[in-house]
Design a protein around this motif. Structure first.
Motif, PDB file in Angstrom:
ATOM      1  N   GLY A 167       3.477   7.156  39.710  1.00 20.61           N
ATOM      2  CA  GLY A 167       2.080   6.748  39.621  1.00 20.61           C
ATOM      3  C   GLY A 167       1.890   5.286  40.002  1.00 20.61           C
ATOM      4  N   ARG A 168       2.779   4.442  39.541  1.00 24.46           N
ATOM      5  CA  ARG A 168       2.676   3.017  39.893  1.00 24.46           C
ATOM      6  C   ARG A 168       2.916   2.801  41.388  1.00 24.46           C
ATOM      7  NH1 ARG A 168       5.650   2.482  34.844  1.00 24.46           N
ATOM      8  NH2 ARG A 168       4.252   1.627  33.231  1.00 24.46           N
ATOM      9  N   THR A 169       3.830   3.585  41.944  1.00 24.42           N
ATOM     10  CA  THR A 169       4.087   3.476  43.380  1.00 24.42           C
ATOM     11  C   THR A 169       2.845   3.814  44.190  1.00 24.42           C
ATOM     12  OG1 THR A 169       6.413   4.066  43.052  1.00 24.42           O
ATOM     13  CG2 THR A 169       5.524   4.309  45.271  1.00 24.42           C
ATOM     14  N   LEU A 170       2.062   4.758  43.675  1.00 25.23           N
ATOM     15  CA  LEU A 170       0.832   5.168  44.363  1.00 25.23           C
ATOM     16  C   LEU A 170      -0.355   4.282  44.016  1.00 25.23           C
ATOM     17  CD1 LEU A 170       1.190   9.050  44.050  1.00 25.23           C
ATOM     18  CD2 LEU A 170       1.628   7.619  46.057  1.00 25.23           C
ATOM     19  N   GLY A 171      -0.119   3.244  43.199  1.00 23.49           N
ATOM     20  CA  GLY A 171      -1.177   2.278  42.920  1.00 23.49           C
ATOM     21  C   GLY A 171      -1.885   2.445  41.597  1.00 23.49           C
ATOM     22  N   ALA A 172      -1.427   3.350  40.758  1.00 24.48           N
ATOM     23  CA  ALA A 172      -2.072   3.544  39.458  1.00 24.48           C
ATOM     24  C   ALA A 172      -1.518   2.538  38.454  1.00 24.48           C
ATOM     25  CB  ALA A 172      -1.839   4.964  38.957  1.00 24.48           C
ATOM     26  N   GLU A 173      -2.383   1.818  37.814  1.00 22.54           N
ATOM     27  CA  GLU A 173      -1.996   0.834  36.811  1.00 22.54           C
ATOM     28  C   GLU A 173      -2.961   0.887  35.635  1.00 22.54           C
ATOM     29  OE1 GLU A 173       0.622  -0.971  36.630  1.00 22.54           O
ATOM     30  OE2 GLU A 173       1.448  -0.752  38.650  1.00 22.54           O
ATOM     31  N   GLY A 174      -2.519   0.419  34.464  1.00 25.01           N
ATOM     32  CA  GLY A 174      -3.384   0.331  33.292  1.00 25.01           C
ATOM     33  C   GLY A 174      -3.948   1.674  32.886  1.00 25.01           C
ATOM     34  N   TRP A 175      -5.260   1.697  32.667  1.00 25.41           N
ATOM     35  CA  TRP A 175      -5.917   2.915  32.208  1.00 25.41           C
ATOM     36  C   TRP A 175      -5.822   4.030  33.237  1.00 25.41           C
ATOM     37  CZ3 TRP A 175      -7.309   6.238  28.909  1.00 25.41           C
ATOM     38  CH2 TRP A 175      -8.319   7.169  29.169  1.00 25.41           C
ATOM     39  N   ASP A 176      -5.875   3.688  34.524  1.00 25.95           N
ATOM     40  CA  ASP A 176      -5.779   4.709  35.567  1.00 25.95           C
ATOM     41  C   ASP A 176      -4.447   5.447  35.481  1.00 25.95           C
ATOM     42  OD1 ASP A 176      -8.265   4.053  36.549  1.00 25.95           O
ATOM     43  OD2 ASP A 176      -7.488   2.635  38.027  1.00 25.95           O
ATOM     44  N   TYR A 178      -2.613   6.015  32.786  1.00 29.20           N
ATOM     45  CA  TYR A 178      -2.613   6.925  31.641  1.00 29.20           C
ATOM     46  C   TYR A 178      -3.592   8.077  31.848  1.00 29.20           C
ATOM     47  CZ  TYR A 178       0.418   3.936  28.907  1.00 29.20           C
ATOM     48  OH  TYR A 178       1.500   3.235  28.445  1.00 29.20           O
ATOM     49  N   ARG A 179      -4.734   7.798  32.462  1.00 32.15           N
ATOM     50  CA  ARG A 179      -5.726   8.847  32.666  1.00 32.15           C
ATOM     51  C   ARG A 179      -5.253   9.881  33.679  1.00 32.15           C
ATOM     52  NH1 ARG A 179     -10.771   6.790  35.692  1.00 32.15           N
ATOM     53  NH2 ARG A 179      -9.173   6.874  37.330  1.00 32.15           N
ATOM     54  N   ASP A 180      -4.639   9.438  34.765  1.00 32.66           N
ATOM     55  CA  ASP A 180      -4.301  10.339  35.862  1.00 32.66           C
ATOM     56  C   ASP A 180      -2.874  10.867  35.818  1.00 32.66           C
ATOM     57  OD1 ASP A 180      -6.844   9.878  36.881  1.00 32.66           O
ATOM     58  OD2 ASP A 180      -6.184   8.170  38.089  1.00 32.66           O
ATOM     59  N   LEU A 187      -0.296  16.784  28.135  1.00 35.80           N
ATOM     60  CA  LEU A 187      -1.248  17.779  27.647  1.00 35.80           C
ATOM     61  C   LEU A 187      -0.597  18.969  26.933  1.00 35.80           C
ATOM     62  CD1 LEU A 187      -4.207  18.577  27.430  1.00 35.80           C
ATOM     63  CD2 LEU A 187      -4.031  19.637  29.698  1.00 35.80           C
ATOM     64  N   PRO A 188       0.498  19.552  27.451  1.00 38.28           N
ATOM     65  CA  PRO A 188       1.106  20.668  26.709  1.00 38.28           C
ATOM     66  C   PRO A 188       1.532  20.290  25.300  1.00 38.28           C
ATOM     67  CG  PRO A 188       1.946  20.598  28.952  1.00 38.28           C
ATOM     68  CD  PRO A 188       1.152  19.341  28.759  1.00 38.28           C
TER      69      PRO A 188
END
Length: 272
Positions: A167-176, A178-180, A187-188
């Motif tokens: 996720g970080r490699t794809l640019g997701a950081e912080g709340w994004d 955890y959300r994505d 979830l399971p």
């Protein structure tokens, strides 16, 4: 396949699927009733009512309104208490998963709360709130939120680190992030926590209602206590059956379907 035979084939597949899902549970229930009837027939005392006696007592309770009224009041308490317990447990569990010091400090306390029997909270609830609605709700919440806390914490911590790195490699950081990434992966585990919390909440509520004779707030647990005082074993069996059926229906119609939907979306459910 022609257009005329396609609907018939779909209906047959659906019928087989329904039979596959409800056939084994119905067979188990039928077997239980058969064993129950045999034990009642072989018992010489009146302490073991037959399934027919319990069914007649159930119909009598439905006709006079005691069972429907008690069921409605119990379900209202359950829904409110369960929502509060899940909210508290989820927030606390996520917080413990994100903070190691808090986790090491608070987790043993949460485990201790989960181990304490439900009935142990009843005297405290009565002292604090009296024999009231609030006492029953308090016991239900305290008896169920620890399991949700531990499940939420475990679900967050069991997310594979490789998913976070991806996720970080794809640019997701912080709340994004955890959300994505984190929350969908957890979830399971959250669903498993909901199932556990539901079971604890249902049992805690029955224990609280059975012991706390709150005036004007009679539920299924109170109905059990009343029938126990009168010695009507058939009516007791009828109420116990109602409690069991409600528990199974909620588990099957809500949590089981939710679990199957999540597993199907993840490709973990193979259906023939």
């Amino acid at each position: 396949m022609s257009a005329a035979t396609a609907p018939a084939t779909t209906e047959r597949i659906r019928a087989r699927r329904i039979a596959h899902e409800i056939g084994p549970p119905l067979a188990g229930v039928a077997g239980l009733i058969a064993v129950w009837a045999l034990i009642a027939a072989l018992t010489t005392t009146d302490g073991v009512p037959s399934p027919l006696d319990a069914w007649r007592a159930f119909l009598a309770g439905v006709r006079d309104g005691t069972i429907p009224d008690a069921t409605v009041k119990t379900m209202i308490r359950l829904v409110f208490s369960f929502i509060v317990a899940v909210t508290i447990g989820t927030m606390l569990g996520v917080g413990l998963a994100l903070n190691e010091f808090a986790r090491r400090s608070v987790r043993p306390l949460v485990v201790a709360l989960q181990i304490v029997p439900f009935v142990a909270w009843v005297p405290i609830a009565v002292i604090w709130f009296g024999a009231t609605e609030r006492a029953v709700v308090f016991v239900t919440i305290v008896g169920s939120f620890p399991s949700m806390t531990l499940a939420a914490m475990a679900a967050m911590r069991q997310v594979p680190p490789i998913l976070k790195r991806a996720g970080r490699t794809l640019g997701a950081e912080g709340w994004d992030l955890y959300r994505d990434v984190v929350l969908p992966a957890a979830l399971p585990g959250f669903i498993g926590g909901l199932q556990q919390a539901w079971g604890f909440a249902w049992k805690a509520l029955m224990a609280a209602e059975l012991i706390i004779a709150a005036v004007g707030v009679a539920g299924l647990g109170h109905l059990l206590a009343e029938e126990g005082e009168t010695g009507d074993v058939a009516a007791l069996a009828a109420v116990v059956a109602v409690i069991a059926v409600i528990g199974v229906l909620v588990e099957y119609l809500l949590f089981n379907r939710l679990d199957r939907r999540v597993r199907r979306r993840r490709g973990l459910l193979v259906e023939g």
